[in-house]
Write a protein that holds these residues in place. Sequence first.
Motif: not given
Length: 405
Positions: A236, A34-36, A198, A190, A238
């Motif tokens: 998350a 998961v991109t945070i 995300t 991530d 972004v």
Amino acid sequence: MTKHGTRLLTTIALTAASGFCAVLAEKPPLPGRVTIWAPSVTIGGPAFNDQTIRMIVHPSLSGSSVRIHLSNLRSTTPLRVGRVSITYQADGATAAAGSLHTVTVSRATSFILAAGTEAFSDPIPMQVKAGQNLLISLYLPNKTSSATWHSDAFDTTYLSDAGTGDHTNDIDGGRYTRTTTSWYYLSGVDVLASNHSTIVAFGDSITDGYNTPKGAYARWPDDLARRLADSRHPIAVVDAGLGGNRVLTDAPNIWQGFSAIKRFAHDALDLPGVKTVILMEGINDIGNDAGPSGAPLTAQDLIGGYKHLIKQAHDARVRIIGGTLLPNSSASYYTESREAIRQACNQWIRTSGAFDGVVDFDQAMRDPAHPTSLRPSYDSGDHLHPNAAGMQAMANAIDLQLLTK
């Protein structure tokens, strides 16, 4: 760029005598990634020479097994990276004792990114918590060309003086003698966070946080991340905002980036773990009368751009939520003809059914006494960009059920 979610990345090869590893290819992201955190990156940053850059990353979700996305995407020459580290921030450029990790790419501590490429780091065995700042440091041993960067970070980045060598492992921040408010060669972080996803907030300077306090994390995507963290469904968030960006055409200032249509895949759809995009962009197209091929802009032009972005998202199996454009009378962009375009586009966003959901930012932010203007208590002073209170109001206008389906 490869199909959605993979970001297959390559670099040039070097001889073993160089002392640097050449990264040949990057494997697709692992399940559960998961991109945070992930800023949009553009061309036009400064050059560096035998310097270390120490940047703050503000995570939007907790997780483990951290990966860093390093980017030479918008630069024109290969980039030597001498060393990379990650640590928790204690204060300013000072790292928290005992938390520093050396970062590798394909198990190498030194490597080269070819012009126009990016790479994921190897997973780093550390835990991160939402809202707990990280420091990511890059040592660049050779003179670089213009950097791939994100100009308006609204946060502090620390630089060592040119010619002073590698300070990636410094705990004390004393050798970081200069500061800027941009990020360099860094396009994402991530983590492993099973059963999470995300949301990408995609837009222009309003989403990027223009006129918000430095280091306060007071952009509406930050506020939304905190709302979600307090809910039963942390997700998350972004921030893919980019000051001056337009939907249909490239901005004339190179650091304001390619059009939304061109950058959408890289900055949103290809991020590991993305499930939903919230789109609010178009005011720079309207304010600059920037129609296709230099023609005057029409509402149908901009609606056509929205349809293009919706198709890109749906082809990638990503939900896309439309945000209405904010009121801006008294701003320098405002004319009655431009206001007519804004109103027509907002009406289409609200009623067409083309988006998977709608956030009516316009309604939430308008002055009840003057509906074409920002509410005075939300106005940062230029009648276009919200202040911190306005950013919170934008985040509060989002129905969390739209995001947790």
